[in-house]
Structure formats: C-alpha cells, structure tokens
Write a protein that holds these residues in place. Structure first.
Motif, PDB file in Angstrom:
ATOM      1  N   TYR A   1      41.125  48.226  55.880  1.00  0.00           N
ATOM      2  CA  TYR A   1      41.640  47.415  54.786  1.00  0.00           C
ATOM      3  C   TYR A   1      43.156  47.388  54.803  1.00  0.00           C
ATOM      4  O   TYR A   1      43.812  48.266  55.380  1.00  0.00           O
ATOM      5  N   SER A   2      43.702  46.373  54.158  1.00  0.00           N
ATOM      6  CA  SER A   2      45.151  46.252  54.023  1.00  0.00           C
ATOM      7  C   SER A   2      45.563  46.568  52.594  1.00  0.00           C
ATOM      8  O   SER A   2      44.789  46.370  51.643  1.00  0.00           O
ATOM      9  N   LYS A   3      46.781  47.037  52.469  1.00  0.00           N
ATOM     10  CA  LYS A   3      47.367  47.396  51.164  1.00  0.00           C
ATOM     11  C   LYS A   3      48.797  46.866  51.194  1.00  0.00           C
ATOM     12  O   LYS A   3      49.699  47.491  51.746  1.00  0.00           O
ATOM     13  N   ILE A   4      48.980  45.673  50.655  1.00  0.00           N
ATOM     14  CA  ILE A   4      50.262  44.985  50.799  1.00  0.00           C
ATOM     15  C   ILE A   4      50.719  44.427  49.457  1.00  0.00           C
ATOM     16  O   ILE A   4      49.972  44.416  48.478  1.00  0.00           O
ATOM     17  N   GLY A   5      51.939  43.903  49.434  1.00  0.00           N
ATOM     18  CA  GLY A   5      52.483  43.311  48.208  1.00  0.00           C
ATOM     19  C   GLY A   5      52.544  44.339  47.100  1.00  0.00           C
ATOM     20  O   GLY A   5      53.027  45.460  47.282  1.00  0.00           O
ATOM     21  N   VAL A   6      52.032  43.976  45.913  1.00  0.00           N
ATOM     22  CA  VAL A   6      52.048  44.931  44.802  1.00  0.00           C
ATOM     23  C   VAL A   6      51.169  46.130  45.099  1.00  0.00           C
ATOM     24  O   VAL A   6      51.301  47.183  44.463  1.00  0.00           O
ATOM     25  N   GLY A   7      50.268  45.993  46.079  1.00  0.00           N
ATOM     26  CA  GLY A   7      49.417  47.115  46.452  1.00  0.00           C
ATOM     27  C   GLY A   7      50.196  48.331  46.901  1.00  0.00           C
ATOM     28  O   GLY A   7      49.696  49.455  46.819  1.00  0.00           O
ATOM     29  N   ARG A   8      51.430  48.141  47.373  1.00  0.00           N
ATOM     30  CA  ARG A   8      52.210  49.287  47.823  1.00  0.00           C
ATOM     31  C   ARG A   8      52.574  50.219  46.673  1.00  0.00           C
ATOM     32  O   ARG A   8      52.940  51.380  46.907  1.00  0.00           O
ATOM     33  N   PHE A   9      52.472  49.725  45.448  1.00  0.00           N
ATOM     34  CA  PHE A   9      52.764  50.560  44.289  1.00  0.00           C
ATOM     35  C   PHE A   9      51.526  51.279  43.758  1.00  0.00           C
ATOM     36  O   PHE A   9      51.596  51.955  42.742  1.00  0.00           O
ATOM     37  N   TYR A  10      50.366  51.118  44.419  1.00  0.00           N
ATOM     38  CA  TYR A  10      49.170  51.847  44.022  1.00  0.00           C
ATOM     39  C   TYR A  10      49.178  53.215  44.695  1.00  0.00           C
ATOM     40  O   TYR A  10      49.345  53.315  45.913  1.00  0.00           O
ATOM     41  N   GLY A  11      48.939  54.267  43.935  1.00  0.00           N
ATOM     42  CA  GLY A  11      48.744  55.584  44.514  1.00  0.00           C
ATOM     43  C   GLY A  11      47.351  55.690  45.121  1.00  0.00           C
ATOM     44  O   GLY A  11      46.472  54.847  44.876  1.00  0.00           O
ATOM     45  N   GLN A  12      47.115  56.741  45.903  1.00  0.00           N
ATOM     46  CA  GLN A  12      45.840  56.858  46.579  1.00  0.00           C
ATOM     47  C   GLN A  12      44.674  57.017  45.605  1.00  0.00           C
ATOM     48  O   GLN A  12      43.589  56.479  45.827  1.00  0.00           O
ATOM     49  N   LEU A  13      44.876  57.750  44.526  1.00  0.00           N
ATOM     50  CA  LEU A  13      43.809  57.880  43.536  1.00  0.00           C
ATOM     51  C   LEU A  13      43.460  56.527  42.922  1.00  0.00           C
ATOM     52  O   LEU A  13      42.292  56.233  42.653  1.00  0.00           O
ATOM     53  N   GLU A  14      44.469  55.703  42.710  1.00  0.00           N
ATOM     54  CA  GLU A  14      44.233  54.372  42.158  1.00  0.00           C
ATOM     55  C   GLU A  14      43.503  53.482  43.155  1.00  0.00           C
ATOM     56  O   GLU A  14      42.634  52.688  42.779  1.00  0.00           O
ATOM     57  N   VAL A  15      43.844  53.619  44.441  1.00  0.00           N
ATOM     58  CA  VAL A  15      43.151  52.854  45.478  1.00  0.00           C
ATOM     59  C   VAL A  15      41.678  53.253  45.517  1.00  0.00           C
ATOM     60  O   VAL A  15      40.778  52.401  45.562  1.00  0.00           O
ATOM     61  N   ALA A  16      41.416  54.559  45.505  1.00  0.00           N
ATOM     62  CA  ALA A  16      40.032  55.039  45.560  1.00  0.00           C
ATOM     63  C   ALA A  16      39.240  54.555  44.357  1.00  0.00           C
ATOM     64  O   ALA A  16      38.090  54.104  44.486  1.00  0.00           O
ATOM     65  N   GLN A  17      39.832  54.618  43.175  1.00  0.00           N
ATOM     66  CA  GLN A  17      39.150  54.158  41.972  1.00  0.00           C
ATOM     67  C   GLN A  17      38.896  52.655  42.023  1.00  0.00           C
ATOM     68  O   GLN A  17      37.832  52.177  41.610  1.00  0.00           O
ATOM     69  N   SER A  18      39.844  51.892  42.540  1.00  0.00           N
ATOM     70  CA  SER A  18      39.691  50.445  42.631  1.00  0.00           C
ATOM     71  C   SER A  18      38.539  50.068  43.551  1.00  0.00           C
ATOM     72  O   SER A  18      37.746  49.172  43.244  1.00  0.00           O
ATOM     73  N   PHE A  19      38.440  50.744  44.689  1.00  0.00           N
ATOM     74  CA  PHE A  19      37.328  50.466  45.599  1.00  0.00           C
ATOM     75  C   PHE A  19      35.993  50.864  44.973  1.00  0.00           C
ATOM     76  O   PHE A  19      34.998  50.137  45.085  1.00  0.00           O
ATOM     77  N   SER A  20      35.955  52.016  44.322  1.00  0.00           N
ATOM     78  CA  SER A  20      34.716  52.475  43.705  1.00  0.00           C
ATOM     79  C   SER A  20      34.217  51.480  42.662  1.00  0.00           C
ATOM     80  O   SER A  20      33.026  51.137  42.614  1.00  0.00           O
ATOM     81  N   ARG A  21      35.130  50.998  41.823  1.00  0.00           N
ATOM     82  CA  ARG A  21      34.717  50.045  40.786  1.00  0.00           C
ATOM     83  C   ARG A  21      34.405  48.678  41.370  1.00  0.00           C
ATOM     84  O   ARG A  21      33.532  47.964  40.866  1.00  0.00           O
TER      85      ARG A  21
END
Length: 846
Positions: A630-650
């Motif tokens: 997956y890619s994490k770009i744009g505003v995604g660079r301001f997401y922490g890893q815990l936030e990324v994991a939670q976003s995918f889970s939901r």
C-alpha cells in the motif's frame, strides 16, 4: 502544503480526513456554520452533541456546517508566527468567513480556548465590537445555564436542546439577510425564539459587597429565558447511521448511541440531572436498527450505550441481549459509561464480557450512607460491595471507584467511611489479583441545582483531606488518583460567576492562560495575577455561602425546574431526606412536566410483533492469508502507525470482508504490518498481511478495501499467500526527496562523497548507535533542480532515517527542512556487504 503542521506534535488533529464527513460546498450554501469545540480534537470529536448538530445542519438544504477544534499550543504558535488564521477543518475557510460560529460550552476551564479560537479566527472578542462583516458568535451546552462570565463574548446563547431551535434560527437569518438588516435587528428577531438568550438585552447591577443587586430586562416581554427541549428523540434527533470516524485515536473512540436523555435520579450535586429533565428514551428497536447500520458504515469495534444512567433504561436487558447476540460473531463490544449501583446485574455483566471486558466503573460519590442521603444517592454500601464481587467473579480485573470530597455537611466520619469502603472493595479484589482505582475529585457547586447556594471547601482543607486519603489508601493493587484542587477551585469560580468575571477571563488569556483543564498547561499564577489586575476576589465566587434570598447571576435563566423546588431539595438534603425517582414513584412536582406535551417518555413494554433478536450467523474458522502493498502519501504522511493500523482495520469491517479475529481479552482484526513508517514520511511500498475466513479473489479485496480507505492510503497490490514472505536482512531503501531549495540539492550532491568516513550518531531506547556515513549512504542521484534520490542501507545493525542523513549533510536544524517531502519508493535486497569482525564495510558501485 500544510506547512503550519510541521513541528506539531499531533498533526492528525487538523487533517479533516474522517470517514463520513459531509464536506459540503461553502460557496453554494446560503448559511454557513462553524461548530466550535473549545478543546483539542480528541476531546471534541468524542462529544456526541456536536456530532448530532453537525449531521442535523448538513442534512438541511442550503445549510453547511464545518467543525473547528481548539489548536494545541504548538499549532497556535505556528499560526501566529506565519500570520495564518484558524480555519474550518473541512472547508479550510477562516472562521471570520462563516455566518455563525457556534461554541459548545461543556466545561468552565475551556473558556480561555474560546478567546484563542476567536482571536486566531479574526473575530473580535467582544460582541459589542463586532460589525456587519463579522459572524454571529453563539453558544450552547450545560454551561449555558450560567453563561454570565461570557456575557460580553457571545451575541446570543441557546438554552437547552438545539435540534428544534436551529431550523427556526436559520429561517430568521434568511429573513434578516433578505432585508439587509442591522445586527441589532437580528437580535431583536432571535429573542422571540424560545430558548434563545441575548445577554445584551439584560442589565445587571451590583451591591457594594459585590452580590447581584438586580437583573433588569430591556424589554417587558423578555424578562427571562426558559430552556428548549424536544419530546421525541427518535423524531427530532435521530441517531446517525453514517457517524464520523476519526483517523486519530480520540478519548471515546467508538460508536456512541444515545439511548435516553435526562435523568430524574435527583442527585443533588448533579447539574445534568436537573437541566436535562424529563427522561426521554429512544425506542429499543430504533436503537438496534440504527446501531446495525451505523456499525456497517463506520467499522467501529465497540458500541457505547449513552445516557446519564444507562442501567435505568427500561429495555436495557432485551436491547443488550439483541446487540450482543447480533454482533458477537464480529467481536464488537458493548460498554456503558454510566451505570448506577444496583442496575448492573450479573446477567448484564455476563452479556458484556462475551466479547471483551470494556471497563467497570462504580460511582458511590460519598463514603457513608449518611452523606449519600444528603446528596440523594440512594445506594447502600452492601449493594456496592455486591456489585464489586460480581464484577470480579465475572472476570473483571480492574474496577474504578469515583468519590467526591467537600460535599455539603461532610465530616471526618464520612471520610473514614470512604476509606473503609475502598478497603472493603480492595479486599474483595485480592483473591482474583484484581486492581482497584480510586478517583477523588473536589465537589464543585453548580448553578440550577439544590447545592447552588453552598460554598466550596477551602484549598487548605482540600489538601489535608487528599493527603490523608492518599496515605491511608496506600496499598498494593490500590491506586488513588485525584483531581487538581486548583482546577476545581477555578471551575467553582466560573460555574457560579457573574459578568464581572469576563474581564478576569480576558486578562488571564492575555497573560497566556490556555487549556486550563490540562494539568500540563494550567497556570494558577496567571489567574492570580488576572484577579489582582481586575480587582476581584476569586474566593468570593468559590468559597462564599449564598443566602437563599440572594439574587443569583443566572436567576433570569430557567431549566424549567423552579427555584422553589431547588430550595425544597436543599432543605431536604440538610435533613438527610431522600427524594424518589419519579420513574419508579409518584411525581415529585419538580415543575418540568406539564404532563401533556412535556412528560417522561419511557418504553416500559415491547411490542411482541417486532422481536429485537435477529438471526446470528457464525463465521467460518478457516484462515486465508493475503499480502498487500500500500501507499501512504499526501496527508497520509501525517498518520502515525497506530492510526494507519486502525484505519485499515475499520476499512476491513466497512468493506464487509470476513476478517479472522485475534484471540484473547481484546479481539481485533488479524492484521499485521511489516514495518512502522515514521510520522511525516510518505511511501509507495509499505506492506501488510490480512487474514480472512473466506477465500476471495485478490482483485475483489483490492477494490472493496480501496473504496473504504481514507484519503492518503491506497492499496497498490494484493496477493494470496500461504505464509508471510521472508524479509531480507540487508536492504537498499530508495527515498525520493522533493521540494528542496535548489542550492540544498547541489550541496548534498557535492558534499556526500567527500564525507563518507564521517560518523553519524543516533539515540535509541538501548543507548546510542553510530555508523560511518559511507556505511549508510549507498548513492545519491539528482532528479531535477529541487529533487533527488537517496539510496540508504538498512540492516540489523544500521538503520538511519533519511531526514537524519539530510540534516547531517546540510548541517542545518530540522526546521529548515520542514517544507521538503520524503517518499520511500523502493526496497530491494542488498548484497554488497562483507563483515570484518563487528565492522560492516560498504562498497559503492557508481
């Protein structure tokens, strides 16, 4: 570009990347609201009321509502240094551009944040200083029942429930707008709307000693303001089926479902119990149906059934049974934020613990039964001990107890009883090795309650009581926490303050007071100076007993509970006489109900023709593993890893993918990430693994998940795999660095080959790591005048971040590079290595 977010501790607070946000057009709307919460995002996004109004307004034609939260001190500093205004989260429009800026008044210690938000938004602080181009600054919430310290700040204030006020307000605004009226004309119009208070239409005078002499209305037909309330929650304030889903982990990060509003338990210290009367329950079938739809659209892992006392909801047992049976296969938990001792039965606890033990809290408030009679908390000590034993027997390993000190008539025997009650609960926790947390706060007298006349105890006495309790409750497995007495004192000052406190508030803010409810930000010295500068005595407001005949600053504002009833309840408290809950006893004549339009709305019986229970579909226990990039770009660079994991889970839950769940006390989607990308970096090559119970085509997973992922995250590739790939121990990682000043690109290109022997250092949790630049940097290539590529070596002994390498090569502070973008674009095995002892040598092929 989000330059103002660089150097900010939690940039996720300011990104507006929530799932289910409306994002309506600012320019196409006829009226524009900025719903303002004067605390940080994590607190404001946890507040259900603001989210209800956000949905209500945005569902109206011609109306758009944005949100704005108080910026933490780091962002405030950045905005001021850059000359940038505070903007709406979604529209990114300055606050001054909106028609209405509406504040939620939940807590007195957030008042300085209101001033910060107005000032940063380009809006004059005082209502009298605003002109035709300024927005209307309005407010509502529990603190609106004594908004007098803020009287000069707000143009007008809504008392009570806003769901039916807002449509009338919008109609009045459109009419005023069409006639191009003056600001005073609009205030004249809105005062006719039931529940709207215009402070400037009342004049207040004071006696020599400082108490209120008189509150004089400017209009003979506008002498007092009575709260607005709605009778049918399901009709006037429906539960959202597309709730906002935050990216950031917030205080209450779950699906909040309001099952009832109001409480007639009659706790005499509790403002909410008096200002939200009468009790109005939602229909359990509506709650169940809306919960099902809202969970499908949100992906939340937990439901919280909200009310002032959820255990008193008439159909709590069948509703909870239906919710648990329906959501058990998906491992969705149900929690109660507020349960009265005696309502949390073993049967209810057994249902809740089927998924996870979401927390167990009891609030006896006072240690002795005598003092509980004074405050009308009708529970016995043995009932609390039985509830605690049931919790421990059901498997809870942490129980929280809430108490107050300084309640009216409290004496040493009451404090002794508090200690003994805590120790009794602690003794019952020992066999199961459970823990007990005791939270102690200082009683704050609130307006519109039977205790609005009593003083708060003095600061020295508070400190002595806390010191004794902390000493006597020092036990292994028994933890005592307490509310800062300085916070409680200032809260008591403003809770029952008058208009003169407005000058103190502004002065304290000018001196630097911010986030006064936060221990790390609270500055009691600034408040002392502000009171001194203005010439007012804070103890006059907090520690003075009021006469029952005294004119109180809020006497012209009514929660529909008359002052005579509050006086009667105060006298009953002094006599230690209980008052029954009118849901289970005859009417107490509190004055709220007319028993026609306004009355308790209870669902004491369920219609048999519509059973709550639905068929439960058990999930297959099989497990199929999928790898994805997956890619994490744009505003995604301001997401922490815990936030990324939670976003995918939901996103997995929203996509309806049959996820395999982990085992244990806190089951969650079985999802693992290969690496945690540092905050601020972008990437095109992040990897993760997902386990699902049904074999699906990789393309289906790709499309279904991408439809649900937030902006900034995107699946690039999906594969079915038998097991996780082995990760190369030594890797060449390529980063693209862009948006650099051209001379910095030239400096890096010219300097790095000459400095390969120099040593870089970095601090880690285990100490310090060092490596030669030549062991880290494999290659540097120019892409254009403002961009380059870095090839860095990463292995078991060496892993330096690209930003650290750039800082070293450029010899500049981190802030100098805050505007550049760094994106990981490739990861490959690297084999150009040989070891000589413990030193890793790198050979560069150029």
């Amino acid at each position: 570009m989000n330059e103002h977010l660089f150097g900010v501790e939690k940039p996720g607070r300011y990104l507006a990347c929530e799932i289910n946000a409306f994002r309506k057009s600012f320019d196409q709307a006829r009226v524009r609201f900025a719903l303002a919460f004067p605390d940080v995002y994590e607190v404001g996004m946890s507040h259900l009321g603001l989210k209800l109004l956000y949905e209500l307004l945005n569902q109206s034609d011609g109306v758009m509502a944005d949100r704005v939260y108080a910026p933490w001190v780091d962002l405030e500093r950045n905005l001021r240094e850059m000359g940038e205004p505070l903007r709406g989260l979604e529209t990114e429009r300055p606050l001054r551009d909106f028609d209405f800026v509406g504040f939620s008044l939940q807590y007195e210690l957030s008042y300085t944040n209101i001033l910060t938000m107005l000032d940063l938004g380009g809006i004059p602080l005082r209502a009298g200083e605003r002109g035709p181009e300024d927005p209307w600054v309005i407010a509502g919430g529990p603190c609106a029942f004594n908004p007098e310290p803020l009287a000069e700040i707000f143009d007008f204030i809504v008392l009570g429930e806003a769901e039916e006020v807002l449509p009338e307000l919008i109609e009045a605004f459109w009419g005023w707008q069409a006639h191009h009226g003056e600001r005073q004309d609009f205030l004249e119009e809105v005062r006719k709307i039931e529940g709207i208070y215009v402070p400037s239409f009342f004049r207040v005078s004071y006696q020599v000693g400082g108490i209120v002499n008189a509150i004089e209305p400017c209009y003979p037909d506008y002498t007092h303001v009575t709260k607005r309330l709605i009778s049918d929650l399901d009709k006037s304030s429906p539960i959202s089926v597309r709730p906002l889903v935050p990216m950031l982990d917030i205080v209450h990060n779950r699906l909040g479902l309001e099952i009832a509003r109001g409480c007639t338990g009659g706790c005499r210290f509790c403002q909410a119990g008096f200002i939200y009367r009468p009790v109005r329950e939602r229909h359990p079938h509506v709650v169940f149906e809306r919960a099902t739809e809202a969970l499908a659209n949100s992906g939340f892992e937990e439901i919280s059934l909200l009310s002032l006392s959820s255990g008193d909801y008439c159909q709590i047992q069948p509703l909870l049974t239906a919710l648990m049976e329906h959501f058990l296969p998906r491992k969705i938990a149900v929690s109660f934020p507020s349960m009265r001792v005696g309502t949390l039965t073993p049967e209810l606890m057994a249902l809740i613990r089927q998924v996870r033990k979401t927390g167990f809290t009891l609030a006896p408030e006072a240690g002795s039964e005598r003092l509980r009679r004074v405050i009308n908390k009708r529970i016995r000590g043995e009932d609390l001990l039985i509830a605690a034993e049931n919790a421990f027997d059901q498997g809870w390993r942490l129980l929280k107890l809430y108490f107050m000190i300084g309640l009216p008539t409290e004496n040493s025997a009451d404090l002794e009883a508090l200690v003994n009650l805590c120790l009794d609960v602690w003794q019952r926790a020992k066999p199961s090795r459970s823990s007990v947390n005791v939270s102690i706060s200082t009683f704050v007298p609130k307006p519109q309650t039977p205790f609005q006349w009593v003083p708060q105890i003095g600061g020295d006495l508070i400190e002595r009581c806390l010191s004794e309790l902390k000493t006597r409750l020092r036990r292994p497995g028994l933890r005592v926490k307490w509310h800062d007495p300085g916070h409680s004192f200032l809260e008591a000052v403003f809770a029952r303050g008058d208009r003169r406190l407005g000058e103190v508030l502004i002065r304290a803010w000018e001196l630097g007071a911010r986030f006064d409810g936060w221990s790390e930000a609270f500055r009691g010295d600034l408040w002392q100076q502000a009171f001194s500068d203005v010439g007012l005595d804070a103890s006059f407001y907090a520690n003075r007993e009021r006469s029952l005949e005294e004119t109180l600053p809020w006497d012209h504002l009514s929660s529909k509970v008359p002052k005579d009833f509050l006086v009667k309840e105060y006298r009953r408290a002094l006599e230690e006489e209980p008052t029954e809950d009118c849901r289970f006893a005859p009417c107490t004549q509190c004055g709220v109900c007319d028993h026609q339009m306004v009355r308790p709305h209870l669902h004491t019986q369920l219609e048999e023709r519509t059973p709550l229970q639905q068929e439960v579909v058990e999930r297959d226990e099989a497990s199929h593993l999928y790898w994805f990039r997956y890619s994490k770009i744009g505003v995604g660079r301001f997401y922490g890893q815990l936030e990324v994991a939670q976003s995918f889970s939901r996103a997995v839950r929203r996509a309806g993918l049959p996820a395999v769940m982990t085992k244990g006390f806190h089951p969650h989607v079985k999802l693992s990430f290969v690496e945690a990308l540092p905050l601020g970096l972008e990437s095109l090559v992040e990897e993760a693994y997902l386990s699902i119970s049904q074999e699906l085509e990789a393309g289906e997973i790709y499309s279904r998940l991408n439809e649900q992922l937030p902006v900034g995250l995107h699946l690039e590739q999906v594969k079915s795999v038998g097991k996780p790939f082995s990760r190369p121990e030594n890797r060449r990682v390529t980063y693209r660095v862009s948006e650099l000043i051209p001379w910095r690109v030239r400096r890096v290109l010219q300097g790095w080959p000459k400095r390969l022997a120099e040593t870089l250092h970095k601090k880690t949790k285990k100490g310090e790591t060092s490596a030669a630049l030549g062991e880290i940097v494999l290659d540097v290539r120019q892409l254009d005048e403002s961009s380059l590529e870095l090839d860095l070596y990463e292995g078991p002994k060496i892993a330096f971040r690209p930003m650290a390498v750039l800082h070293y090569l450029l010899e500049e502070p981190p802030a100098a590079l805050s505007g550049c973008r760094i994106c990981k674009i490739a990861v490959e095995p690297f084999t150009g290595l040989e070891e000589e002892g413990h030193v890793l040598r790198t050979y560069h092929k150029r």
